[in-house]
Design an enzyme around this catalytic site. Sequence first.
Site, mmCIF file in Angstrom:
data_model
loop_
_atom_site.group_PDB
_atom_site.id
_atom_site.type_symbol
_atom_site.label_atom_id
_atom_site.label_comp_id
_atom_site.label_asym_id
_atom_site.label_seq_id
_atom_site.Cartn_x
_atom_site.Cartn_y
_atom_site.Cartn_z
ATOM 1 N N CYS A 116 0.814 -1.215 0.000
ATOM 2 C CA CYS A 116 0.000 0.000 0.000
ATOM 3 C C CYS A 116 0.849 1.267 0.000
ATOM 4 O O CYS A 116 0.323 2.363 -0.205
ATOM 5 C CB CYS A 116 -0.937 0.010 1.206
ATOM 6 S SG CYS A 116 -2.018 -1.414 1.272
ATOM 7 N N HIS A 256 -3.019 7.170 3.120
ATOM 8 C CA HIS A 256 -3.501 5.893 2.595
ATOM 9 C C HIS A 256 -4.819 5.553 3.293
ATOM 10 O O HIS A 256 -4.945 5.733 4.506
ATOM 11 C CB HIS A 256 -2.449 4.808 2.849
ATOM 12 C CG HIS A 256 -2.948 3.433 2.567
ATOM 13 N ND1 HIS A 256 -3.615 3.120 1.407
ATOM 14 C CD2 HIS A 256 -2.908 2.282 3.297
ATOM 15 C CE1 HIS A 256 -3.955 1.843 1.434
ATOM 16 N NE2 HIS A 256 -3.544 1.317 2.572
ATOM 17 N N ASN A 286 -10.177 0.048 0.830
ATOM 18 C CA ASN A 286 -8.724 0.162 0.731
ATOM 19 C C ASN A 286 -8.293 -0.274 -0.667
ATOM 20 O O ASN A 286 -8.423 -1.449 -1.017
ATOM 21 C CB ASN A 286 -8.105 -0.734 1.811
ATOM 22 C CG ASN A 286 -6.588 -0.734 1.801
ATOM 23 O OD1 ASN A 286 -5.956 -0.272 0.851
ATOM 24 N ND2 ASN A 286 -5.995 -1.269 2.856
HETATM 25 O O1 UT7 Z 1 -3.535 -1.170 3.691
HETATM 26 C C1 UT7 Z 1 -2.662 -2.099 4.242
HETATM 27 C C2 UT7 Z 1 -2.655 -2.022 5.665
HETATM 28 N N1 UT7 Z 1 -3.843 -2.604 6.251
HETATM 29 C C3 UT7 Z 1 -4.361 -2.014 7.306
HETATM 30 O O2 UT7 Z 1 -3.931 -0.968 7.707
HETATM 31 C C4 UT7 Z 1 -5.463 -2.728 8.065
HETATM 32 C C5 UT7 Z 1 -5.269 -2.464 9.516
HETATM 33 N N2 UT7 Z 1 -6.172 -3.176 10.369
HETATM 34 C C6 UT7 Z 1 -7.475 -2.843 10.494
HETATM 35 O O3 UT7 Z 1 -7.958 -1.943 9.843
HETATM 36 C C7 UT7 Z 1 -8.298 -3.557 11.547
HETATM 37 O O4 UT7 Z 1 -7.450 -4.316 12.363
HETATM 38 C C8 UT7 Z 1 -9.386 -4.478 10.935
HETATM 39 C C9 UT7 Z 1 -10.486 -3.635 10.311
HETATM 40 C C10 UT7 Z 1 -8.776 -5.388 9.887
HETATM 41 C C11 UT7 Z 1 -10.031 -5.311 12.022
HETATM 42 O O5 UT7 Z 1 -10.550 -4.460 13.058
HETATM 43 P P1 UT7 Z 1 -10.256 -4.803 14.582
HETATM 44 O O6 UT7 Z 1 -10.970 -3.790 15.366
HETATM 45 O O7 UT7 Z 1 -8.769 -4.896 14.722
HETATM 46 O O8 UT7 Z 1 -10.985 -6.197 14.761
HETATM 47 P P2 UT7 Z 1 -10.345 -7.596 15.122
HETATM 48 O O9 UT7 Z 1 -9.518 -8.128 14.008
HETATM 49 O O10 UT7 Z 1 -9.720 -7.503 16.492
HETATM 50 O O11 UT7 Z 1 -11.660 -8.477 15.245
HETATM 51 C C12 UT7 Z 1 -12.653 -8.207 16.239
HETATM 52 C C13 UT7 Z 1 -13.800 -9.174 16.029
HETATM 53 C C14 UT7 Z 1 -13.369 -10.622 15.934
HETATM 54 O O12 UT7 Z 1 -14.329 -11.390 16.622
HETATM 55 P P3 UT7 Z 1 -14.045 -11.907 18.112
HETATM 56 O O13 UT7 Z 1 -12.810 -12.757 18.011
HETATM 57 O O14 UT7 Z 1 -13.844 -10.670 18.950
HETATM 58 O O15 UT7 Z 1 -15.271 -12.672 18.451
HETATM 59 C C15 UT7 Z 1 -13.467 -10.932 14.470
HETATM 60 O O16 UT7 Z 1 -13.717 -12.297 14.202
HETATM 61 O O17 UT7 Z 1 -14.491 -8.877 14.800
HETATM 62 C C16 UT7 Z 1 -14.633 -10.077 14.055
HETATM 63 N N3 UT7 Z 1 -14.636 -9.746 12.636
HETATM 64 C C17 UT7 Z 1 -15.759 -9.455 11.968
HETATM 65 N N4 UT7 Z 1 -17.047 -9.403 12.334
HETATM 66 C C18 UT7 Z 1 -17.950 -9.066 11.401
HETATM 67 C C19 UT7 Z 1 -13.581 -9.634 11.806
HETATM 68 N N5 UT7 Z 1 -13.998 -9.273 10.578
HETATM 69 C C20 UT7 Z 1 -15.349 -9.164 10.662
HETATM 70 C C21 UT7 Z 1 -16.345 -8.817 9.716
HETATM 71 N N6 UT7 Z 1 -17.620 -8.774 10.136
HETATM 72 N N7 UT7 Z 1 -16.057 -8.501 8.435
#
Ligand code: UT7
Length: 329
Positions: A116, A256, A286
């Site tokens: 990215c 970004h 993204n």
């Molecule tokens: O461009 C390249 C660089 N990429 C980035 O900068 C991405 C950076 N990361 C992020 O933007 C965030 O970490 C994410 C958006 C990917 C995830 O957000 P988060 O607040 O870090 O959530 P998480 O991964 O800690 O997941 C929290 C919960 C999990 O459930 P449990 O384990 O708490 O029960 C996931 O399974 O959210 C769940 N989850 C979803 N739920 C509904 C993960 N994806 C989804 C989804 N819909 N699409």
Amino acid sequence: MTERTGVGILGIGSALPARVVTNIDLEKTLDTSDEWIRTRTGICERRIAEEDVCTSDLAAQAAMAALRDAAAGPDEVDLIILATATPDAPLPATACYVQAKLGASRAAAFDVAAGCTGFIYALSIGHQFIASGNYRRVLVIGAEILSRILDWNDRATCVLFGDGAGAVLLGPVPAGQGLLSFKLGSDGTYADVLAIPAGGTKLPTSIATAEARLHYVKMAGNEVFKFAVRVIGDVTVQALDELGLTVADLDFLVPHQANWRIIDAARKRFELPEERVVVNIDRYGNMSAASIPVALEEAVRSGRLKRGDLVSMVGFGAGLTWGAAIMRY
Ligand code: UT7
């Protein structure tokens, strides 16, 4: 960085697939919700390319728009640098397909792989070629069809990304204008937190790798999130420092577009009002290397960002890599 001549953006263009896929659409096939996607990322919808469109098509379309904007012809282009994580094929460079599609017969062409951060890396390379006096017209493009490398069964990644392309034509401008400073970084010890495990020399394509779905993007989202919040601020400050400037001098931050919460954390750290930060993640998700040039193009096209404005473009992503470019547009 010593400036023998200024290097700036002569024209800018973008290309976005017409097909819109909303969070509500995704709810129908995936265990996710509009509410989760919007509150965790800021994304409402994204563009997805039709099956018969490849990355070089979007890249060439954005490049043509940038050439038109600069009133320049393809025959004037000396070099095409394409930043992408989604090439048309592993070989040759997708920039070569773009060169053919544009009819830019004089141009050299190559790809840059910096995830990215690709557009910022490519911009810094294009800048060097012109500042050194070797070339006068360089097309720098960020283009992605990420929908082809996503596991549409993996809700943790597939809801985040979209397809698109943005391009700029670089050329000489008076010293003190255009691109003023760059700061680039990488930390390969975090290479595996955002990667496609198979399909290269480390793990060549096989029936087993395909069955294990190892040709799709895998991301430890939380790790990347923490890293992004830290570097987006640090690298902007470092790039401004080189010029003896501070965040207070900035007219616009063009970050970004990976997650609205990452962008907002940077905005709050810098105490920037919302109107000075360019955000379009709600409409496109993204778009990796395409996100910064598309956001810049929209801000310019709408008349919001004007010639003379001081802009920080800042990227971060797979590698892990990061980079900022300060520009007097
Ligand atoms: O461009 C390249 C660089 N990429 C980035 O900068 C991405 C950076 N990361 C992020 O933007 C965030 O970490 C994410 C958006 C990917 C995830 O957000 P988060 O607040 O870090 O959530 P998480 O991964 O800690 O997941 C929290 C919960 C999990 O459930 P449990 O384990 O708490 O029960 C996931 O399974 O959210 C769940 N989850 C979803 N739920 C509904 C993960 N994806 C989804 C989804 N819909 N699409």
